[in-house]
Design an enzyme around this catalytic site. Structure first.
Site, PDB file in Angstrom:
ATOM      1  N   HIS A  16       6.181  -0.543  -0.423  1.00 38.41           N
ATOM      2  CA  HIS A  16       6.262  -1.878  -1.025  1.00 38.41           C
ATOM      3  C   HIS A  16       7.475  -2.657  -0.525  1.00 38.41           C
ATOM      4  O   HIS A  16       7.373  -3.845  -0.200  1.00 38.41           O
ATOM      5  CB  HIS A  16       6.332  -1.766  -2.546  1.00 38.41           C
ATOM      6  CG  HIS A  16       5.128  -1.107  -3.158  1.00 38.41           C
ATOM      7  ND1 HIS A  16       3.855  -1.600  -2.990  1.00 38.41           N
ATOM      8  CD2 HIS A  16       5.010   0.006  -3.925  1.00 38.41           C
ATOM      9  CE1 HIS A  16       3.002  -0.819  -3.635  1.00 38.41           C
ATOM     10  NE2 HIS A  16       3.674   0.158  -4.209  1.00 38.41           N
ATOM     11  N   HIS A  72      -4.429   5.125   0.646  1.00 39.50           N
ATOM     12  CA  HIS A  72      -3.827   4.405  -0.471  1.00 39.50           C
ATOM     13  C   HIS A  72      -2.639   3.568  -0.005  1.00 39.50           C
ATOM     14  O   HIS A  72      -2.441   2.446  -0.503  1.00 39.50           O
ATOM     15  CB  HIS A  72      -3.370   5.352  -1.577  1.00 39.50           C
ATOM     16  CG  HIS A  72      -2.858   4.597  -2.765  1.00 39.50           C
ATOM     17  ND1 HIS A  72      -3.700   3.981  -3.665  1.00 39.50           N
ATOM     18  CD2 HIS A  72      -1.597   4.283  -3.156  1.00 39.50           C
ATOM     19  CE1 HIS A  72      -2.978   3.346  -4.567  1.00 39.50           C
ATOM     20  NE2 HIS A  72      -1.701   3.508  -4.281  1.00 39.50           N
TER      21      HIS A  72
END
Length: 314
Positions: A268, A241
């Site tokens: 991120h 993921h």
């Protein structure tokens, strides 16, 4: 990459669901788009009936806490774009307009699988324009503590090497290498779901996050293991993921990357930070077009020097 053309969808496709952080219902429609328009988000149903068009580029990113957000709260933003962007990038879709009537892309099942299925349902078509790429010419790296993210030259397409290291035996240290192609994306990472720890739930709720999270869209970890009755989809679903997130975030370069991406304990923030560092150094990349020789360095979007960001734990 010789002779490769830009692509778009053959027809529009619609998705509906909840935002994992906002908990709000939302509908998105992916529309075919012309060459050289890239991926854009049309944010509708803003205050006063306004609409806003936001380019899906690193220069439009306004926040990276637990998800990637483009735009801004004052004039309109779209959150949690990374799984949809990963599906478009992983399947080689260059031009799409994403019409969205809420503040957050629906989480679906926590992976990119539903978006992949929808894109496959309508199909992808070639356009007349040649595809452009961002070729990495020299290493660019950002660090924070033990964490790092870097882009390096690579002779064959786009390779991602993502490594995570969680201080819990439920995850531990995992590494995944992905040569990005539609076939490998579908098989190896598209179905990997977002994950979180039950011990963090109350804190996230108080901060306004995870209001739409459930066992239907998140791998939940308790003290003794995975709480979801069906268990994991892959033994190393967690690093898969993280790789999915990296594919989505790095697509905000604005064109496919020719190079190698490596990260350790990233997320991120550091995915976006390494793009900022790349575009801050015009000697680090070149814009190349399929079927043509390199035309020298060019700016692919506004950028600022990379800063040191803390590594994420999600």
């Amino acid at each position: 990459m010789a002779g490769q053309k830009q692509t778009t969808l053959i027809d529009r496709v619609e998705f509906q669901g909840l935002g994992v952080h906002s908990g709000a219902p939302v509908r998105i429609i992916l529309h075919p788009a012309d060459s050289d328009t890239g991926i854009t988000f049309l944010r509708t149903r803003l205050d006063g009936g306004r609409e806003r068009l936001i380019e899906a580029k690193h220069s439009a990113v306004s926040a990276t806490e637990l998800c990637t957000i483009i735009g801004d709260a004052a004039s309109g933003a779209v959150a949690t774009i990374e799984h949809l962007m990963a599906a478009l990038s992983g399947l080689g879709v260059d031009n799409v307009m994403v019409e969205i009537d809420g503040p957050e892309v629906p989480i679906m099942d926590g992976s990119a699988a539903a978006f992949v299925d929808g894109i496959d349902q309508v199909g992808v078509t070639r356009l007349s324009a040649n595809r452009r790429y961002i070729k990495i010419l020299k290493p660019v790296r950002v660090e924070q503590g033990r964490a790092f993210s870097e882009l390096r030259p690579f002779a064959r397409g786009f390779r991602l090497e993502v490594e995570i290291d969680f201080d819990t035996p439920l995850i531990g240290r995992q590494k995944r290498v992905l040569d990005l192609e539609p076939s490998t994306f579908r098989r190896d990472v598209a179905r990997a779901r977002t994950f979180g720890f039950m011990r963090d739930v109350e804190r996230l709720w108080k901060a306004g996050f995870a209001l739409g999270a459930s066992l239907d869209n998140t791998v939940a970890l308790g003290d003794d293991g995975v709480i979801n009755p069906e268990g994991l989809r892959y033994a190393d679903e967690f690093v898969r993921h993280k790789t999915l997130d990296a594919v989505g975030d790095l697509s905000l370069a604005g064109a496919p990357i020719l190079g190698q991406y490596r990260s350790y304990c990233g997320g991120h923030r550091m995915n976006i930070a390494v793009l900022q560092a790349l575009f801050a150094d015009r000697s680090a990349y070149a814009i190349v077009e399929s079927g043509r020789r390199e035309s020298g360095h060019a700016e692919a979007g506004a950028a600022r020097p990379a800063l040191a960001f803390a590594a994420e734990t999600h």
